[in-house]
Write an enzyme that holds these catalytic residues in place. Structure first.
Site, PDB file in Angstrom:
ATOM      1  N   ASN A   8      34.451  27.900  50.894  1.00 38.37           N
ATOM      2  CA  ASN A   8      34.883  29.266  50.606  1.00 38.37           C
ATOM      3  C   ASN A   8      33.762  30.215  51.026  1.00 38.37           C
ATOM      4  O   ASN A   8      32.734  30.287  50.366  1.00 38.37           O
ATOM      5  CB  ASN A   8      35.164  29.380  49.096  1.00 38.37           C
ATOM      6  CG  ASN A   8      35.496  30.799  48.669  1.00 38.37           C
ATOM      7  OD1 ASN A   8      35.706  31.674  49.508  1.00 38.37           O
ATOM      8  ND2 ASN A   8      35.538  31.020  47.364  1.00 38.37           N
ATOM      9  N   LYS A  10      33.812  33.370  51.052  1.00 37.54           N
ATOM     10  CA  LYS A  10      33.872  34.641  50.288  1.00 37.54           C
ATOM     11  C   LYS A  10      33.726  35.826  51.252  1.00 37.54           C
ATOM     12  O   LYS A  10      34.203  35.751  52.380  1.00 37.54           O
ATOM     13  CB  LYS A  10      32.796  34.637  49.200  1.00 37.54           C
ATOM     14  CG  LYS A  10      32.869  33.380  48.328  1.00 37.54           C
ATOM     15  CD  LYS A  10      32.079  33.481  47.072  1.00 37.54           C
ATOM     16  CE  LYS A  10      32.183  32.163  46.323  1.00 37.54           C
ATOM     17  NZ  LYS A  10      31.544  32.183  45.027  1.00 37.54           N
ATOM     18  N   HIS A  95      41.142  32.024  42.354  1.00 34.56           N
ATOM     19  CA  HIS A  95      39.686  31.881  42.206  1.00 34.56           C
ATOM     20  C   HIS A  95      39.215  32.777  41.064  1.00 34.56           C
ATOM     21  O   HIS A  95      39.735  33.874  40.873  1.00 34.56           O
ATOM     22  CB  HIS A  95      39.001  32.268  43.516  1.00 34.56           C
ATOM     23  CG  HIS A  95      37.550  31.901  43.545  1.00 34.56           C
ATOM     24  ND1 HIS A  95      36.592  32.645  42.892  1.00 34.56           N
ATOM     25  CD2 HIS A  95      36.895  30.859  44.114  1.00 34.56           C
ATOM     26  CE1 HIS A  95      35.409  32.069  43.070  1.00 34.56           C
ATOM     27  NE2 HIS A  95      35.562  30.976  43.807  1.00 34.56           N
ATOM     28  N   GLU A  97      36.796  34.661  40.733  1.00 38.75           N
ATOM     29  CA  GLU A  97      36.376  36.019  41.135  1.00 38.75           C
ATOM     30  C   GLU A  97      37.585  36.920  41.293  1.00 38.75           C
ATOM     31  O   GLU A  97      37.521  38.122  41.007  1.00 38.75           O
ATOM     32  CB  GLU A  97      35.540  35.939  42.426  1.00 38.75           C
ATOM     33  CG  GLU A  97      34.170  35.350  42.144  1.00 38.75           C
ATOM     34  CD  GLU A  97      33.496  34.692  43.341  1.00 38.75           C
ATOM     35  OE1 GLU A  97      33.953  34.878  44.483  1.00 38.75           O
ATOM     36  OE2 GLU A  97      32.506  33.966  43.114  1.00 38.75           O
ATOM     37  N   GLU A 167      36.854  24.655  38.682  1.00 33.04           N
ATOM     38  CA  GLU A 167      35.637  25.416  38.926  1.00 33.04           C
ATOM     39  C   GLU A 167      35.186  26.081  37.631  1.00 33.04           C
ATOM     40  O   GLU A 167      35.655  27.182  37.307  1.00 33.04           O
ATOM     41  CB  GLU A 167      35.895  26.498  39.972  1.00 33.04           C
ATOM     42  CG  GLU A 167      36.322  25.964  41.311  1.00 33.04           C
ATOM     43  CD  GLU A 167      35.896  26.881  42.436  1.00 33.04           C
ATOM     44  OE1 GLU A 167      35.203  26.408  43.326  1.00 33.04           O
ATOM     45  OE2 GLU A 167      36.224  28.075  42.393  1.00 33.04           O
ATOM     46  N   GLY A 173      28.090  29.880  41.708  1.00 31.37           N
ATOM     47  CA  GLY A 173      27.044  30.751  42.250  1.00 31.37           C
ATOM     48  C   GLY A 173      25.849  30.905  41.331  1.00 31.37           C
ATOM     49  O   GLY A 173      24.997  31.769  41.556  1.00 31.37           O
ATOM     50  N   SER A 212      28.442  25.369  42.318  1.00 32.83           N
ATOM     51  CA  SER A 212      27.086  24.984  42.741  1.00 32.83           C
ATOM     52  C   SER A 212      27.012  23.531  43.193  1.00 32.83           C
ATOM     53  O   SER A 212      26.045  22.830  42.882  1.00 32.83           O
ATOM     54  CB  SER A 212      26.071  25.275  41.626  1.00 32.83           C
ATOM     55  OG  SER A 212      26.070  26.656  41.317  1.00 32.83           O
TER      56      SER A 212
END
Ligand code: PEP
Length: 254
Positions: A8, A10, A95, A97, A167, A173, A212
């Protein structure tokens, strides 16, 4: 069971960076066995170029999001039909985010999954708990609710055509990773939820770990029986790291 490593990107790269990243991936993946599906998810403006560059190769191309409607007055949005028209093969949905910064609900994410399936794309359905939810011991409950709300309406046949990505939000991140045991426990839980839709669903749907995941922890994570690869953020922007993770996935299946 398929094993998948998806990157991904992003909102990173530019056209030059995308070209050189894909060029390096094509070259470095050449020496690896074809047993792992390698997917890249560039930003929308670079999808066409990456599709052109990867045509005929082992790399599949995914989008990072889509709108649930077929078409309409939704300024700035991209439909599953448009992605299919381009030749995109997969799409990340839900996701954290998108859920956190753009208010995506489980219901909307479920509609996106349905739209993608209707156009023959592979949805990579993301779920995962926040830090406070894990700390209060509610992680299984939260992820169960996400899976039910997002995928509960799908038929068995449709469920067999999706990928789930676990996730944990606290690991994305942040440099923090779920331990191999935490990952396996949640993946086994997800597998059990999928099994309630039929043993074929449980045996068919790959469950990827994301958060991560790096070359130095990938092997340990992928050694778990219910971890079928990874959804990779930061490390997907570096060809050496991404390929090292694909190699770890290949080695995990022997
Ligand atoms: C992600 O955003 O899907 C992700 C897993 O990111 P990172 O690998 O950077 O934690």
């Amino acid at each position: 069971m398929r094993t998948i490593v998806a990157g991904n990107w992003k909102m990173h790269t530019d056209s030059t960076g995308a070209r050189s990243l894909v060029g390096a991936l094509l070259e470095k993946l050449e020496g690896l066995p074809n047993t792992v599906e390698a997917i890249v998810a560039p930003p929308f403006p670079y999808l066409q170029r990456v599709l052109d560059q990867t045509r005929g190769s082992r790399i599949k191309v995914a989008a990072q999001n889509c709108h649930q409607a077929e078409k309409g007055a939704f300024t700035g949005e991209v439909s599953a039909a448009m992605l299919a028209d381009l030749g995109v093969q997969a799409c990340i949905v839900g996701h954290s985010e998108r859920r956190q910064y753009f208010g995506e609900t489980d219901a909307a994410v479920g509609e996106k999954v349905a739209a993608l399936l209707a156009h023959g794309l592979l949805p990579i359905y993301c779920c995962g708990e926040r830090k406070e939810e894990r700390e209060s011991g509610r992680h299984f409950e939260v992820v169960t609710a996400q899976l039910k709300a997002g995928l509960g309406e799908l038929s068995e046949a449709d469920l067999e055509r999706i990928v789930v990505a676990y996730e944990p939000v606290w690991a994305i991140g942040t440099g923090l990773t779920a331990s191999a045991q935490q990952a396996q426990d949640m993946h086994a839980h997800l597998r059990g939820l999928l099994r309630s839709h039929g043993s074929k669903v449980a045996a068919t749907v790959p469950i990827l770990y994301g958060g991560s995941c790096k070359p130095d922890n990938a092997a340990e994570l992928f050694a778990n029986p219910d971890v079928n690869g990874g959804l990779i953020g930061g490390a997907a922007l570096d060809a050496d790291q991404f390929v090292a993770i694909v190699r770890a996935a290949a080695e995990s299946i022997g």
